[in-house]
Design a protein around this motif. Structure first.
Motif, PDB file in Angstrom:
ATOM      1  N   TRP A  15       5.692 -39.301  76.982  1.00 38.07           N
ATOM      2  CA  TRP A  15       4.801 -40.451  77.043  1.00 38.07           C
ATOM      3  C   TRP A  15       3.413 -40.050  77.565  1.00 38.07           C
ATOM      4  O   TRP A  15       3.228 -38.979  78.107  1.00 38.07           O
ATOM      5  CB  TRP A  15       5.368 -41.505  78.007  1.00 38.07           C
ATOM      6  CG  TRP A  15       6.853 -41.632  77.998  1.00 38.07           C
ATOM      7  CD1 TRP A  15       7.612 -42.369  77.110  1.00 38.07           C
ATOM      8  CD2 TRP A  15       7.800 -41.022  78.901  1.00 38.07           C
ATOM      9  NE1 TRP A  15       8.949 -42.239  77.423  1.00 38.07           N
ATOM     10  CE2 TRP A  15       9.090 -41.429  78.511  1.00 38.07           C
ATOM     11  CE3 TRP A  15       7.673 -40.185  79.996  1.00 38.07           C
ATOM     12  CZ2 TRP A  15      10.252 -41.013  79.179  1.00 38.07           C
ATOM     13  CZ3 TRP A  15       8.815 -39.764  80.665  1.00 38.07           C
ATOM     14  CH2 TRP A  15      10.083 -40.184  80.255  1.00 38.07           C
ATOM     15  N   THR A  38       7.429 -49.366  73.728  1.00 36.18           N
ATOM     16  CA  THR A  38       6.358 -48.405  73.481  1.00 36.18           C
ATOM     17  C   THR A  38       6.753 -47.492  72.327  1.00 36.18           C
ATOM     18  O   THR A  38       7.843 -46.929  72.323  1.00 36.18           O
ATOM     19  CB  THR A  38       6.099 -47.525  74.726  1.00 36.18           C
ATOM     20  OG1 THR A  38       5.839 -48.382  75.834  1.00 36.18           O
ATOM     21  CG2 THR A  38       4.924 -46.583  74.517  1.00 36.18           C
ATOM     22  N   GLY A  65       5.314 -44.165  70.302  1.00 45.17           N
ATOM     23  CA  GLY A  65       4.291 -43.136  70.448  1.00 45.17           C
ATOM     24  C   GLY A  65       4.619 -41.874  69.694  1.00 45.17           C
ATOM     25  O   GLY A  65       5.707 -41.728  69.128  1.00 45.17           O
ATOM     26  N   LYS A 124      -1.560 -37.136  72.207  1.00 44.45           N
ATOM     27  CA  LYS A 124      -0.597 -38.239  72.213  1.00 44.45           C
ATOM     28  C   LYS A 124      -1.267 -39.553  71.808  1.00 44.45           C
ATOM     29  O   LYS A 124      -2.413 -39.819  72.197  1.00 44.45           O
ATOM     30  CB  LYS A 124       0.003 -38.416  73.611  1.00 44.45           C
ATOM     31  CG  LYS A 124       0.875 -37.268  74.078  1.00 44.45           C
ATOM     32  CD  LYS A 124       1.312 -37.511  75.504  1.00 44.45           C
ATOM     33  CE  LYS A 124       2.186 -36.389  76.018  1.00 44.45           C
ATOM     34  NZ  LYS A 124       2.414 -36.505  77.473  1.00 44.45           N
ATOM     35  N   GLU A 143      -0.174 -43.817  71.637  1.00 50.42           N
ATOM     36  CA  GLU A 143       0.861 -44.798  71.997  1.00 50.42           C
ATOM     37  C   GLU A 143       0.402 -46.215  71.743  1.00 50.42           C
ATOM     38  O   GLU A 143      -0.769 -46.552  71.984  1.00 50.42           O
ATOM     39  CB  GLU A 143       1.216 -44.679  73.493  1.00 50.42           C
ATOM     40  CG  GLU A 143       2.262 -43.652  73.792  1.00 50.42           C
ATOM     41  CD  GLU A 143       2.650 -43.597  75.270  1.00 50.42           C
ATOM     42  OE1 GLU A 143       3.252 -42.607  75.654  1.00 50.42           O
ATOM     43  OE2 GLU A 143       2.315 -44.538  76.032  1.00 50.42           O
TER      44      GLU A 143
END
Lengths: 347, 142
Positions: free
Chosen positions: A128, A290, A292, A304, A306
């Motif tokens: 994350w 979430t 991602g 990343k 998300e």
């Protein structure tokens, strides 16, 4: 102890390592994050509807083996959400490697319970942009008793059984909460873990007495019991944690928190999905989903993206103008979308 | 025509054998070390920081290649069973929580071999074609 006294003591000890002339080794990490929500609100004091880079952070780690059995180690940390990147000592300790099976640590230590507490700020270390907020937050229902490192001691006791590495990590100490007169005393706990190449299992308990004059939780004992599992079965990645938090004199503050994450490695790309939530007896709570993707650009760098859909529940204790879920205010929408992009680097 | 096919088959076999042989890696220790044999699992545990010694108690210090090295990628694929980017994630968890650091690194096989040859408690890995009397092979990884 002042903010800089311990770093100075450590650096003096490291540089002047005596006859061993110990070598200093450096490592670092950096995360640059941009986050924005789709409605007028302030989420966790760091994400706004007009966008923010406040979740960016930087860490510098230094270690020196001053003796075959002794190691000195420290980490400096700065973040956009903490006094505009003011540098502080995140942790710093001396460790005594008594044997292959026993390691002792003394100093300012990171809270060890839960799967990612000890490297909560190191973006590259997990899928994350931030570990699930409902589980890892500074709010009182959090499964973490503190983000602040504690002054105390810890033992790491290892044992191998077949393919499994078994570790018991008892700890005790005291937490001085930064920028307030509050502290957590009689802080004690233990983490038990079992891991092999594919699976990491954890069970932990901790408790501490909150000393915060004027606060409703003053002189109460916070207790946390948690279970966690992290698996990497081939390309399939899973994180699962669940915790129950109680306070000695407040039934209403009893909270259950947890999350589950599933991800899959397609080469250097890992899409993932997380469901997280916390639910307090008082009615306060929050759930989020979430979605991602983590793209490894090289072994030391990840990009990343998300998208998070957050459903906050009002905290009736706080009043209509106060917190809803982990928002600092009551958002105009009952469900809020947050978008984040980040780049993580270790060096 | 048959001769041409036969020659082609021999060439293909020889090429396959040669490329396979070139990919073999030797796990090496200092010749003065009493260790004569290690298991793949012992090597994996040493390089992943899970232990500092072999099952018989012999203490060994692993030396590794810098990132970007082809043999390093091959070593972690074959011995540890994970690609390098996941190894980096693994070490970032340990390093920045104070639970350990990855092995020290050198830039190429010549330096790795020289390091192992000069340090009695060192363990490293090189291509088998580079083996000589300065180091002892204790495991061949195919």
């Amino acid at each position: 102890m002042s903010r800089w006294r311990l770093p100075l003591l450590l650096s003096t000890a490291l540089v002047g390592g005596g006859a061993t002339a110990a070598e200093l080794k450096w490592d670092g990490f950096f995360t640059s994050t941009y986050s924005i929500t789709n409605t007028k609100s302030t989420y966790r004091d760091i994400v706004h509807d007009d966008g923010s880079f406040d979740d960016s952070r930087f860490g510098l780690h230094v270690v020196s083996d001053i003796h075959p059995l002794w190691r000195l180690e420290a980490q400096l940390f700065a973040a956009g959400y903490e006094d505009n990147y003011a540098t502080r000592l995140d942790w710093g300790f001396a460790s005594f490697h008594l044997s292959e099976r026993l390691n002792l640590k003394f100093g300012k230590l990171k809270y060890p319970n839960n799967l990612v507490s000890e490297y909560y700020d190191v973006g590259l270390a997990y899928p994350w942009i931030r570990p699930p907020h409902e589980y890892y937050s500074l709010e009182e229902p959090s499964a973490s008793i503190t983000y602040e490192s504690f002054s105390g001691a810890s033992a790491i006791i290892n044992r191998r059984s077949g393919d499994w590495d078994l570790v018991a990590q008892p700890f005790f100490g005291e937490v001085e909460l930064a920028e307030s007169d509050a502290n957590i005393s009689k802080f004690i706990g233990i983490k038990l873990s079992a891991s092999n190449d594919l699976t990491e299992l954890q069970a932990s308990v901790a408790q501490g007495r909150i000393n915060a004059e004027g606060h409703e939780l003053d002189d109460q004992t916070k207790r946390i019991a948690s279970l966690g599992m992290h698996t990497e079965w081939g390309s399939l990645v899973n994180y699962l944690e669940y915790a129950v938090t109680t306070f000695s004199d407040s039934e209403e503050a009893r909270t259950k928190a947890g999350y589950i994450t599933l991800g899959y490695h397609f080469g250097h790309t890992m899409p993932h999905i997380t469901y997280a939530g916390f639910d307090q007896e008082s009615g306060w709570g929050q759930q989020s989903v979430t979605v991602g993707v983590k793209q490894m650009l090289n072994p030391s760098t990840a990009l990343k993206l998300e998208m998070q859909r957050i459903t906050p529940q009002l905290n009736p204790e706080a009043g209509a103008e106060m917190a809803s879920g982990l928002f600092m205010d009551v958002p105009e929408k009952t469900r809020v979308n947050a978008f984040s992009i980040a780049i993580d680097v270790v060096f | 025509m048959i001769k041409i096919k036969l020659l082609f088959a021999i060439f293909a076999l020889a090429t396959a054998f040669a490329s396979s042989a070139a990919a073999d890696m030797a796990i090496i220790v200092n010749p003065n070390n009493a260790v004569t044999k290690v298991s793949s699992d012992e090597v994996k545990r040493l390089y992943m920081g899970k232990t500092k010694s072999l099952d018989d108690g012999t203490r060994l210090i692993p030396i590794d290649y810098v990132d970007g090295s082809a043999i390093k990628q091959e070593f972690y694929d074959k011995v540890v069973g994970k690609p390098l980017d996941r190894i980096k994630v693994y070490w970032s968890r340990l390093t920045f929580s104070g639970h350990g650091r990855p092995p020290e690194t050198l830039s190429d096989s010549a330096r790795i071999k020289a390091w192992v040859a000069g340090n009695s408690d060192a363990i490293g890995y090189i291509d088998t074609t580079l083996l000589d009397g300065s180091v002892r092979a204790v495991l061949i990884v195919k």
